[in-house]
Design an enzyme around this catalytic site. Sequence first.
Site, PDB file in Angstrom:
ATOM      1  CG  PHE A   1      77.979 -14.513  57.745  1.00  0.00           C
ATOM      2  CD1 PHE A   1      79.287 -14.195  58.077  1.00  0.00           C
ATOM      3  CD2 PHE A   1      77.702 -15.799  57.299  1.00  0.00           C
ATOM      4  CE1 PHE A   1      80.296 -15.146  57.982  1.00  0.00           C
ATOM      5  CE2 PHE A   1      78.694 -16.758  57.208  1.00  0.00           C
ATOM      6  CZ  PHE A   1      80.005 -16.436  57.546  1.00  0.00           C
TER       7      PHE A   1
ATOM      8  NE  ARG B   1      73.772 -19.109  52.442  1.00  0.00           N
ATOM      9  CZ  ARG B   1      73.977 -20.422  52.648  1.00  0.00           C
ATOM     10  NH1 ARG B   1      74.413 -21.168  51.650  1.00  0.00           N
ATOM     11  NH2 ARG B   1      73.747 -20.952  53.832  1.00  0.00           N
TER      12      ARG B   1
ATOM     13  CG  ASP C   1      87.590 -12.915  53.521  1.00  0.00           C
ATOM     14  OD1 ASP C   1      88.448 -12.048  53.797  1.00  0.00           O
ATOM     15  OD2 ASP C   1      87.847 -13.928  52.842  1.00  0.00           O
TER      16      ASP C   1
ATOM     17  CG  HIS D   1      86.427  -9.743  50.336  1.00  0.00           C
ATOM     18  ND1 HIS D   1      87.267  -9.186  49.406  1.00  0.00           N
ATOM     19  CD2 HIS D   1      87.199 -10.554  51.095  1.00  0.00           C
ATOM     20  CE1 HIS D   1      88.496  -9.657  49.590  1.00  0.00           C
ATOM     21  NE2 HIS D   1      88.481 -10.480  50.609  1.00  0.00           N
TER      22      HIS D   1
ATOM     23  CG  HIS E   1      89.019  -7.131  52.205  1.00  0.00           C
ATOM     24  ND1 HIS E   1      90.240  -7.114  51.552  1.00  0.00           N
ATOM     25  CD2 HIS E   1      89.074  -8.189  53.067  1.00  0.00           C
ATOM     26  CE1 HIS E   1      90.980  -8.122  51.996  1.00  0.00           C
ATOM     27  NE2 HIS E   1      90.304  -8.783  52.904  1.00  0.00           N
TER      28      HIS E   1
ATOM     29  CG  PHE F   1      96.587 -23.422  57.021  1.00  0.00           C
ATOM     30  CD1 PHE F   1      97.738 -22.953  56.410  1.00  0.00           C
ATOM     31  CD2 PHE F   1      96.673 -23.837  58.341  1.00  0.00           C
ATOM     32  CE1 PHE F   1      98.945 -22.890  57.095  1.00  0.00           C
ATOM     33  CE2 PHE F   1      97.865 -23.800  59.042  1.00  0.00           C
ATOM     34  CZ  PHE F   1      99.004 -23.313  58.409  1.00  0.00           C
TER      35      PHE F   1
END
Length: 471
Positions: free
Chosen positions: A52, A56, A119, A122, A145, A210
């Site tokens: 995860f 970054r 995501d 990706h 993805h 959003f």
Amino acid sequence: MGADQNDDASLYRVYSVSSSHILRFSKHVHDNVHGYIFLDPLSLKFIDTEQFQRLRDLKQLGVSHMVYPGAVHTRFEHSLGVYFLSGEAVQRLKNYQGMELDIDHFDIQTVKLAGLLHDVGHGPFSHLFERDFLPQVCIGSDWSHEQMSVKMVDHIVDEHSIDVDSEMIKRVKEMVLASSEFKQPQASREKKFLYDIVANGRNGIDVDKFDYIVRDCRACGLGCNFESQRLLETMRVLDDEICYRAKEYLTIHKLFATRADLYRTVYMHPKVKAIELMVVDALVQANSYLEISSHIDDPSEYWKLDDTIIKTIETAPDQELKEARDLILRIRRRNLYQFVNEYAVPKDRLENFKNVTAQDIVCSQKNGGVILREEDVAVTNVKIDLTRGRNNPLESIHFFKDYESDEKFCIPDERISHLLPTSYQDMIVRVYAKKPELVGAISEAFENFQLRTYGIKAQVHATPEKKKRRI
């Protein structure tokens, strides 16, 4: 009536105390869009993994920061934002319709996890990896993805021995796939409305949009007058589907219109696309040596791939990477592929439009002068729509009159305003010269292609003479 209201108030106080207690002992981060985001213990087990944390090193907007310097935000903060909004959405539904919808903690945790992990699959440089790079090196592949996100979720659970309910993970994966071509049949689901929150395959209104619409506008210095909180506060479930008050029609239209404006202004900016074309060419050149595409089905290796692949190519001394390295050096020195010209496909030709290729442009060259080759020309076929192609996305959205009515209905746009668009998709054909000295020859061939195809020059104006003389 009075007794019921007292019971509801008691339940609300118990929930509030319990919720406040949980928040007080939760970790939190401060996000520049949503403010403080509290992270629940189970979600933290996923966040605190190398798979995860890789997010970054994946910029949300790919190479757009090379044109919009502020667009350096990453998939990491976007994922936290979607996690937050997912929790907000399902919690509001529970507050207002909890007894009716039977929303429990399991549902809330599942939706939040889906928002957090949607995501995680990706590839480098946002959608460029799957839409532009992989089709050239893995011909015929249907890799996405979303599918990799599902594989990565399983890998994270297994690799880090996360104690999580198997049914919860199954539903998380279904929610991640809900708006993709690989989604599960709706008939097999219970509480279908929960699958509309993160990635809405029914009508495109979801918390993913959003977040990224507001976040991307802010990062690029663009105005954004769409307010997601208004929709979150007023939405309601009818017949297992999230519906919206009829008075919010224009707010929803603003959501789709703002997204389309971002596509035109930022995501598909001519310079952004020029840099994307060069990055794709560099990755294709480097692929056979670095085997970039060899691990796209293996999450245990795939997670190691991120935007730093460009730095790897740029600093490697290997002769096999020279052509790719030279392309990246051109990007650094702003010696980009030159934008030649573009045109919008006429409205009456959209239905039968076929993508224009470099071969189409080269074959339109008249005899004499410089002889063009396909590798000298780059063509992008840019589609900008309101999420539903040539169709009005609001036609698939259900509305309700007020909170006392249980009837849901669609609203034809002509009943709202005659100022709304009558066409919902643009297709723009854009041509680039990979060498500046070829701009003139490619410009002439491009004009010939338009005359041959449409009988007119569909472009707005001719390529500037100054650009044709640039060497």
